[in-house]
Design an enzyme around this catalytic site. Sequence first.
Site, PDB file in Angstrom:
ATOM      1  N   LYS A 129       0.839  -1.206   0.000  1.00 45.52           N
ATOM      2  CA  LYS A 129       0.000   0.000   0.000  1.00 45.52           C
ATOM      3  C   LYS A 129       0.867   1.246   0.000  1.00 45.52           C
ATOM      4  O   LYS A 129       0.602   2.208  -0.734  1.00 45.52           O
ATOM      5  CB  LYS A 129      -0.933  -0.017   1.225  1.00 45.52           C
ATOM      6  CG  LYS A 129      -2.038  -1.059   1.112  1.00 45.52           C
ATOM      7  CD  LYS A 129      -2.783  -1.284   2.426  1.00 45.52           C
ATOM      8  CE  LYS A 129      -3.780  -2.424   2.271  1.00 45.52           C
ATOM      9  NZ  LYS A 129      -4.438  -2.806   3.532  1.00 45.52           N
ATOM     10  N   GLN A 182      -4.334  -1.349   9.665  1.00 47.23           N
ATOM     11  CA  GLN A 182      -4.218  -2.680   9.062  1.00 47.23           C
ATOM     12  C   GLN A 182      -4.805  -3.730  10.019  1.00 47.23           C
ATOM     13  O   GLN A 182      -4.453  -3.779  11.196  1.00 47.23           O
ATOM     14  CB  GLN A 182      -2.744  -2.989   8.757  1.00 47.23           C
ATOM     15  CG  GLN A 182      -2.527  -4.297   8.051  1.00 47.23           C
ATOM     16  CD  GLN A 182      -3.141  -4.333   6.649  1.00 47.23           C
ATOM     17  OE1 GLN A 182      -3.046  -3.371   5.893  1.00 47.23           O
ATOM     18  NE2 GLN A 182      -3.779  -5.439   6.306  1.00 47.23           N
ATOM     19  N   ASP A 207     -10.615   3.258   4.200  1.00 44.04           N
ATOM     20  CA  ASP A 207     -10.886   1.821   4.088  1.00 44.04           C
ATOM     21  C   ASP A 207     -12.392   1.545   4.053  1.00 44.04           C
ATOM     22  O   ASP A 207     -12.822   0.434   3.749  1.00 44.04           O
ATOM     23  CB  ASP A 207     -10.274   1.064   5.283  1.00 44.04           C
ATOM     24  CG  ASP A 207      -9.137   0.142   4.847  1.00 44.04           C
ATOM     25  OD1 ASP A 207      -9.009  -0.124   3.636  1.00 44.04           O
ATOM     26  OD2 ASP A 207      -8.384  -0.298   5.738  1.00 44.04           O
TER      27      ASP A 207
END
Length: 273
Positions: free
Chosen positions: A23, A67, A90
């Site tokens: 990412k 994460q 997200d």
Amino acid sequence: MTPGLAVIIVGEDPASRIYVRNKIRAAEDVGVISRLFEFPSEAPPESVLGLIDSLNDNPLIHGILVQLPLPPQFNIYSVLHRILPAKDVDGFHLYNVGGLVVGERVFSPCTPYGVMKLLEHEGISVAGQNVVVVGASNIVGKPMALMVMREDATVSVCHAKTRDLAQFTILADILVVAAGVPGLIVQQMVKSGAVVIDVGINRLASGQIVGDVDFESVRQKAAYITPVPGGVGPMTVTMLIANTIQSTEHKADLIDWDAGSISGPMRSLYSHA
Ligand code: NAD
């Protein structure tokens, strides 16, 4: 303004480290400034929540990503819901999840959003199609089902307790598989000419990375099929970057970023204090 993405990782999970590295690399490739914040696995939740508060207030940061998975001392939802919806690139905050349900345009979870973009890119319309989603998790299966439902598909959602999975998958014009079970979908379970999207990422004992679909047999029957690795994985990263840029451009419709202009029920969501 240069887009800024904050990535928070807690612990040493090797797969998570690889995902985070990908990412950050993708962000840097397109000029998004990324900042990585690393915590040891025994970190107290308060330290991560405190960091999120300061990133929420930081005007140079437009997207915040935590994460997953997190170590057991963390309540995942209290962490995800601490991120301002306007920086939740997200798409896991309750506000953004709720926005998906009622059809509002908000940040969408990156993996199903990437699947939608793949379909769009190939000119595959989902309206009126039978879409079968295998997997019902909060981060992939459920938002995937909501996104195709929003586009007028007829949707079935299967999961670990579904009886006779094949009776559903065989009806799919578009089959999206996100179960985390290597080889779950074999040729006999797929209709000729189906579109097969394999979201699964599984590491075999040999070290090989495979999806949930038996690629070699199913490709002979499917009209389209995504490979693993490749396929959905890179799209997930791409949509994260797209969401971060969208955040920077102040384009999420329901949120006016300018101070003081958030009204009604949004105000309490926007302010974590
Ligand atoms: P999860 O474990 O949270 O959920 C798995 C879902 O699959 C559950 O609903 C479960 O009931 C269902 N399931 C499990 N076994 C099944 C079976 N035998 N038959 C039918 N359904 C079954 O997993 P997740 O986080 O949704 O991830 C699913 C897979 O997708 C994993 O392999 C994960 O690594 C992968 N993934 C890939 C990306 C990507 O970018 N490509 C992103 C997220 C997750």
